[in-house]
Design a protein around this motif. Structure first.
Motif, PDB file in Angstrom:
ATOM      1  N   MET A   1       0.814  -1.193   0.000  1.00 31.52           N
ATOM      2  CA  MET A   1       0.000   0.000   0.000  1.00 31.52           C
ATOM      3  C   MET A   1       0.865   1.267   0.000  1.00 31.52           C
ATOM      4  O   MET A   1       0.550   2.219  -0.688  1.00 31.52           O
ATOM      5  N   VAL A   2       1.936   1.269   0.772  1.00 34.79           N
ATOM      6  CA  VAL A   2       2.808   2.440   0.828  1.00 34.79           C
ATOM      7  C   VAL A   2       3.476   2.666  -0.526  1.00 34.79           C
ATOM      8  O   VAL A   2       3.597   3.802  -0.988  1.00 34.79           O
ATOM      9  N   TRP A   3       3.886   1.585  -1.181  1.00 40.89           N
ATOM     10  CA  TRP A   3       4.533   1.716  -2.490  1.00 40.89           C
ATOM     11  C   TRP A   3       3.561   2.248  -3.536  1.00 40.89           C
ATOM     12  O   TRP A   3       3.969   2.974  -4.450  1.00 40.89           O
ATOM     13  N   THR A   4       2.297   1.911  -3.406  1.00 44.18           N
ATOM     14  CA  THR A   4       1.288   2.428  -4.337  1.00 44.18           C
ATOM     15  C   THR A   4       1.157   3.937  -4.190  1.00 44.18           C
ATOM     16  O   THR A   4       1.086   4.661  -5.184  1.00 44.18           O
ATOM     17  N   ILE A   5       1.136   4.415  -2.956  1.00 44.63           N
ATOM     18  CA  ILE A   5       1.035   5.849  -2.710  1.00 44.63           C
ATOM     19  C   ILE A   5       2.287   6.566  -3.222  1.00 44.63           C
ATOM     20  O   ILE A   5       2.183   7.625  -3.860  1.00 44.63           O
ATOM     21  N   ILE A   6       3.444   5.995  -2.968  1.00 46.95           N
ATOM     22  CA  ILE A   6       4.688   6.596  -3.456  1.00 46.95           C
ATOM     23  C   ILE A   6       4.698   6.628  -4.987  1.00 46.95           C
ATOM     24  O   ILE A   6       5.100   7.618  -5.606  1.00 46.95           O
ATOM     25  N   PHE A   7       4.214   5.555  -5.611  1.00 43.97           N
ATOM     26  CA  PHE A   7       4.137   5.503  -7.073  1.00 43.97           C
ATOM     27  C   PHE A   7       3.216   6.600  -7.597  1.00 43.97           C
ATOM     28  O   PHE A   7       3.546   7.294  -8.555  1.00 43.97           O
ATOM     29  N   TRP A   8       2.051   6.781  -6.976  1.00 45.22           N
ATOM     30  CA  TRP A   8       1.112   7.817  -7.411  1.00 45.22           C
ATOM     31  C   TRP A   8       1.727   9.206  -7.269  1.00 45.22           C
ATOM     32  O   TRP A   8       1.547  10.076  -8.125  1.00 45.22           O
ATOM     33  N   LEU A   9       2.463   9.427  -6.177  1.00 43.59           N
ATOM     34  CA  LEU A   9       3.088  10.726  -5.974  1.00 43.59           C
ATOM     35  C   LEU A   9       4.175  10.988  -7.013  1.00 43.59           C
ATOM     36  O   LEU A   9       4.286  12.098  -7.540  1.00 43.59           O
ATOM     37  N   LEU A  10       4.968   9.974  -7.322  1.00 42.14           N
ATOM     38  CA  LEU A  10       6.015  10.145  -8.338  1.00 42.14           C
ATOM     39  C   LEU A  10       5.416  10.356  -9.728  1.00 42.14           C
ATOM     40  O   LEU A  10       5.892  11.208 -10.494  1.00 42.14           O
ATOM     41  N   LEU A  11       4.390   9.593 -10.050  1.00 42.38           N
ATOM     42  CA  LEU A  11       3.719   9.779 -11.333  1.00 42.38           C
ATOM     43  C   LEU A  11       3.081  11.158 -11.404  1.00 42.38           C
ATOM     44  O   LEU A  11       3.131  11.828 -12.438  1.00 42.38           O
ATOM     45  N   GLY A  12       2.498  11.609 -10.302  1.00 42.52           N
ATOM     46  CA  GLY A  12       1.916  12.946 -10.255  1.00 42.52           C
ATOM     47  C   GLY A  12       2.969  14.022 -10.439  1.00 42.52           C
ATOM     48  O   GLY A  12       2.738  15.012 -11.135  1.00 42.52           O
ATOM     49  N   LEU A  13       4.125  13.837  -9.825  1.00 37.41           N
ATOM     50  CA  LEU A  13       5.214  14.804  -9.979  1.00 37.41           C
ATOM     51  C   LEU A  13       5.674  14.875 -11.430  1.00 37.41           C
ATOM     52  O   LEU A  13       5.843  15.963 -11.989  1.00 37.41           O
ATOM     53  N   VAL A  14       5.841  13.737 -12.060  1.00 36.27           N
ATOM     54  CA  VAL A  14       6.294  13.710 -13.461  1.00 36.27           C
ATOM     55  C   VAL A  14       5.241  14.319 -14.381  1.00 36.27           C
ATOM     56  O   VAL A  14       5.546  15.170 -15.225  1.00 36.27           O
ATOM     57  N   ALA A  15       3.980  13.906 -14.220  1.00 35.81           N
ATOM     58  CA  ALA A  15       2.907  14.425 -15.084  1.00 35.81           C
ATOM     59  C   ALA A  15       2.722  15.922 -14.882  1.00 35.81           C
ATOM     60  O   ALA A  15       2.557  16.676 -15.849  1.00 35.81           O
ATOM     61  N   GLY A  16       2.750  16.369 -13.635  1.00 34.89           N
ATOM     62  CA  GLY A  16       2.600  17.800 -13.370  1.00 34.89           C
ATOM     63  C   GLY A  16       3.763  18.615 -13.908  1.00 34.89           C
ATOM     64  O   GLY A  16       3.572  19.705 -14.445  1.00 34.89           O
ATOM     65  N   ALA A  17       4.972  18.101 -13.768  1.00 35.31           N
ATOM     66  CA  ALA A  17       6.150  18.813 -14.270  1.00 35.31           C
ATOM     67  C   ALA A  17       6.129  18.901 -15.795  1.00 35.31           C
ATOM     68  O   ALA A  17       6.436  19.961 -16.359  1.00 35.31           O
ATOM     69  N   VAL A  18       5.745  17.826 -16.454  1.00 40.12           N
ATOM     70  CA  VAL A  18       5.665  17.856 -17.918  1.00 40.12           C
ATOM     71  C   VAL A  18       4.576  18.825 -18.362  1.00 40.12           C
ATOM     72  O   VAL A  18       4.757  19.595 -19.312  1.00 40.12           O
ATOM     73  N   ALA A  19       3.437  18.827 -17.671  1.00 40.75           N
ATOM     74  CA  ALA A  19       2.350  19.748 -18.022  1.00 40.75           C
ATOM     75  C   ALA A  19       2.785  21.197 -17.848  1.00 40.75           C
ATOM     76  O   ALA A  19       2.504  22.045 -18.703  1.00 40.75           O
ATOM     77  N   ARG A  20       3.487  21.492 -16.759  1.00 43.84           N
ATOM     78  CA  ARG A  20       3.961  22.854 -16.532  1.00 43.84           C
ATOM     79  C   ARG A  20       5.024  23.248 -17.552  1.00 43.84           C
ATOM     80  O   ARG A  20       5.139  24.413 -17.914  1.00 43.84           O
ATOM     81  N   PHE A  21       5.802  22.281 -18.033  1.00 48.09           N
ATOM     82  CA  PHE A  21       6.825  22.560 -19.031  1.00 48.09           C
ATOM     83  C   PHE A  21       6.203  22.804 -20.405  1.00 48.09           C
ATOM     84  O   PHE A  21       6.647  23.671 -21.153  1.00 48.09           O
ATOM     85  N   VAL A  22       5.164  22.030 -20.732  1.00 44.74           N
ATOM     86  CA  VAL A  22       4.538  22.107 -22.056  1.00 44.74           C
ATOM     87  C   VAL A  22       3.687  23.372 -22.203  1.00 44.74           C
ATOM     88  O   VAL A  22       3.713  24.019 -23.250  1.00 44.74           O
ATOM     89  N   VAL A  23       2.932  23.716 -21.173  1.00 45.42           N
ATOM     90  CA  VAL A  23       2.053  24.883 -21.240  1.00 45.42           C
ATOM     91  C   VAL A  23       2.884  26.120 -20.904  1.00 45.42           C
ATOM     92  O   VAL A  23       3.429  26.207 -19.802  1.00 45.42           O
ATOM     93  N   PRO A  24       2.985  27.073 -21.831  1.00 45.01           N
ATOM     94  CA  PRO A  24       3.815  28.245 -21.565  1.00 45.01           C
ATOM     95  C   PRO A  24       3.171  29.164 -20.524  1.00 45.01           C
ATOM     96  O   PRO A  24       1.961  29.174 -20.343  1.00 45.01           O
ATOM     97  N   GLY A  25       4.009  29.905 -19.854  1.00 42.89           N
ATOM     98  CA  GLY A  25       3.523  30.847 -18.858  1.00 42.89           C
ATOM     99  C   GLY A  25       4.056  30.518 -17.478  1.00 42.89           C
ATOM    100  O   GLY A  25       4.666  29.479 -17.251  1.00 42.89           O
ATOM    101  N   ARG A  26       3.783  31.423 -16.555  1.00 45.27           N
ATOM    102  CA  ARG A  26       4.291  31.282 -15.196  1.00 45.27           C
ATOM    103  C   ARG A  26       3.208  30.709 -14.297  1.00 45.27           C
ATOM    104  O   ARG A  26       2.069  31.145 -14.326  1.00 45.27           O
TER     105      ARG A  26
END
Length: 91
Positions: A1-26
């Motif tokens: 269960m803990v690894w699932t939560i850690i996986f979701w957080l890491l996937l969220g970090l990657v997806a959010g970072a890519v989204a912030r990189f792709v969409v221009p602006g601050r």
């Protein structure tokens, strides 16, 4: 269960970072905001993928299409967030 939560957080970090990189602006959000953006986008992308393609978790939790769906969902959430925050600033 803990690894699932850690996986979701890491996937969220990657997806959010890519989204912030792709969409221009601050975007004034930190690491926690980026993780929340990615996790919400992942849920949105997974929900839309299920509606469009009819896939579910029994076919595998981590698929390349799921990661791409998470990024697309995070981009949509970021654009909606920006549109909602611009409305508040203009009024």
């Amino acid at each position: 269960m803990v690894w699932t939560i850690i996986f979701w957080l890491l996937l969220g970090l990657v997806a959010g970072a890519v989204a912030r990189f792709v969409v221009p602006g601050r975007d004034p959000m930190g690491v926690v905001g980026t993780i929340v953006l990615g996790v919400v986008g992942s849920f949105l992308g997974g929900f839309l993928g299920y509606l469009i393609f009819g896939k579910d978790l029994s076919e595998g939790a981590l698929q390349p299409s799921g990661v791409v769906g998470s990024i697309i969902g995070a981009i949509v959430v970021l654009l909606v967030y920006r549109a909602a925050s611009h409305r508040r600033v203009l009024r």
